[in-house]
Design an enzyme around this catalytic site. Structure first.
Site, short mmCIF file in Angstrom:
data_model
loop_
_atom_site.label_atom_id
_atom_site.label_comp_id
_atom_site.label_asym_id
_atom_site.label_seq_id
_atom_site.Cartn_x
_atom_site.Cartn_y
_atom_site.Cartn_z
N CYS A 220 0.84 -1.20 0.00
CA CYS A 220 0.00 0.00 0.00
C CYS A 220 0.88 1.25 0.00
O CYS A 220 1.75 1.41 0.86
CB CYS A 220 -0.90 0.01 1.23
N CYS B 284 -1.17 6.45 6.87
CA CYS B 284 -2.41 5.80 7.29
C CYS B 284 -2.18 4.87 8.48
O CYS B 284 -1.22 4.09 8.48
CB CYS B 284 -3.01 5.03 6.12
N GLN C 138 -19.86 -8.45 11.23
CA GLN C 138 -18.46 -8.76 10.99
C GLN C 138 -18.01 -8.17 9.66
O GLN C 138 -18.72 -8.26 8.66
CB GLN C 138 -18.24 -10.27 11.00
N ASP D 32 -20.13 -12.86 23.20
CA ASP D 32 -19.44 -12.12 22.14
C ASP D 32 -19.39 -10.65 22.52
O ASP D 32 -20.05 -9.81 21.92
CB ASP D 32 -20.18 -12.33 20.81
N CYS E 139 -12.48 -10.39 20.08
CA CYS E 139 -11.72 -9.65 19.08
C CYS E 139 -10.48 -9.01 19.69
O CYS E 139 -9.73 -8.32 18.98
CB CYS E 139 -12.59 -8.58 18.42
#
Length: 461
Positions: free
Chosen positions: A95, A103, A290, A387, A414
């Site tokens: 990138c 970024c 998701q 979750d 996560c």
């Protein structure tokens, strides 16, 4: 080394003066040590001060430039601005917007895909050990981080996986992405990890003057496309003309006492249709789903394989969102079973009730899990899906869950640090991990998804 600047890093608010000299801009030649949670590696200056260095890899020798920190601080943040001795795992970042000061969306563009997964595995191992006192073997984990289907690509090729991209907008109306730990915007003409459906909208090529952000959504399993616009105070909504048909929503400040933001339909559907586990789910108002197109199915499979639901089971789906796991459980426990979902977001609750309306024995309650669950009067369940948001479930929720004596608990995480902290709480309350699986559902970033299956400790592993 000589300091090159003595100022607050770009986009930062100056901190209250402590009387200590800022080290921002100082450069140090350092040996890079192990990876740490958060997308950086650990190094030390000759004086012993800890550096958290981005854009580096373990074993490298680099020149690290301090981006945040002052004399006497516990640690400094830095970027590797020159690589003197590169790792064999280093590649040129695919990138053009990746690198120091640019970024902040991707942490590991400069690492081979296999190395990225190894680094994530090392972070999970370290967090399990430090916060839960567990080895991989004790957690039931083989140490591997699995790529999603279709993501195992050669070095230099980037999977276009992100179906939801939040573009920030700069003062000139250009769409871009935030720089690391900064409010400053890096304008981009193409995000490599954006899914094809997002790229096709052409958000980066439009003038968004007056907007604070533009969320672009490309649903999985349908052709639904949506943008959610957040205007700056007093700004008018632009005429939205994108390269593909798209629904448009607007985020507005609630004038009421709640201080929360409302999401209003401008034109098109107020929702997108997502597909997972053989079922279509409505997700309204830019709500949570998701972001990897394979994530929902991957996680449902891992959770159901770990829980092994039986006909007639009573199950909980906590932080249930639009009802993904509640639907999968309802299918498997049958008409003689029952599922209770709990979710705090009003719009998500409405979606979950709509999505699961054909199941007679599914109930969705709105509110915070730690408040609603004790009020249900439930004193025993068979299965739990947990979750939680990135911060984790927390001690109170874990304690209450263990008093319900579930046969098994599936914890979808996560954040490996939050998972490890909660595993320690579960251990204190008599539950231990049976298996743990890790999935690289966020390639190029430091994020990783885990599914831990827990059961009462007396059952053994």
């Amino acid at each position: 080394m000589q300091a090159q600047q003595k100022q607050t890093p770009a986009g930062k608010q100056p901190e209250e003066s402590t009387g200590k000299r800022s080290l921002a801009g100082e450069e140090y030649e350092v040996e890079i040590g192990p990876v740490a949670h958060g997308g950086h590696c650990v190094a030390r200056t000759d004086a012993g001060q800890v550096l958290f260095v981005r854009h580096a890899l373990p074993g490298e020798r680099v020149v690290a430039r301090v981006t945040e920190g002052e004399e006497g601080a516990r640690f400094l943040r830095a970027d590797a601005v020159r690589v003197l001795d590169p790792s064999k795992d280093r590649i040129e970042a695919p990138c053009p917007y990746a690198g120091p000061g640019r970024c902040g969306g991707c942490d590991w563009q400069h690492a081979k895909p296999g190395a990225q997964r190894r680094l994530k595995g090392e972070v999970i191992t370290e967090q399990l050990h430090r916060l839960a006192g567990l080895t991989p073997e004790q957690a039931g984990w083989d140490g591997t981080v699995m790529p999603a289907e279709g993501d195992k690509l050669p070095a230099g090729q980037v999977p276009a996986w992100r179906t939801r991209v939040q573009y920030a907008v700069d003062a000139e109306g250009r769409a871009g992405l935030r720089r690391h730990r900064s409010h400053e915007v890096e304008p981009v003409d193409h995000c490599l990890i954006a899914a094809e459906g997002v790229t096709e909208l052409g958000v980066e090529r439009r003038d968004w003057t007056g907007m604070e952000s533009v969320d672009a959504i490309a649903a999985t399993g349908s052709q639904d496309r949506q943008v959610v616009l957040t205007p700056r105070p007093g700004a008018r909504l632009p005429l939205v003309e994108l390269d593909r048909p798209v629904s448009v929503l607007r985020v507005e400040e609630d004038r009421g006492r709640s201080g929360t933001r409302g999401v209003h339909r401008v034109h098109g559907r107020p929702f997108v249709r997502e597909r997972a586990d053989g079922r279509t789910y409505r997700v309204s108002g830019g709500g949570f789903w998701q972001v990897h197109p394979k994530a929902a199915d991957t996680l449902v499979t891992a959770v159901m394989q770990g829980l092994l639901p039986r006909k007639g089971d009573m199950a909980l789906d906590l932080y249930c969102g639009a009802g993904l796991f509640a639907g999968a459980l309802a299918d498997r426990v049958g008409d003689s079973g029952a599922v209770l979902g709990i979710e705090s977001a009003k719009r998500a609750v409405e979606d979950a009730r709509h999505n699961l309306a054909h199941f007679d024995r599914v109930r969705i309650e709105q509110g915070k899990v730690e408040s609603v669950l004790p009020r249900t009067g439930i004193d025993r369940v068979d299965l739990v899906v947990l979750d939680p948001p990135r911060a984790g479930a927390g001690r109170t929720t874990v304690q209450h869950l263990t008093t319900l004596h579930p046969r098994r608990i599936a914890y979808v995480a996560c954040d490996p640090a939050a998972l490890a902290r909660d595993l320690a709480y579960f251990h204190t309350n008599g539950y231990q991990p049976r298996t743990l699986r890790a999935f690289d559902l966020f390639p190029m970033t430091h994020h990783v998804e885990c599914v831990a299956i827990l059961e009462p400790a007396e059952k053994g592993v």
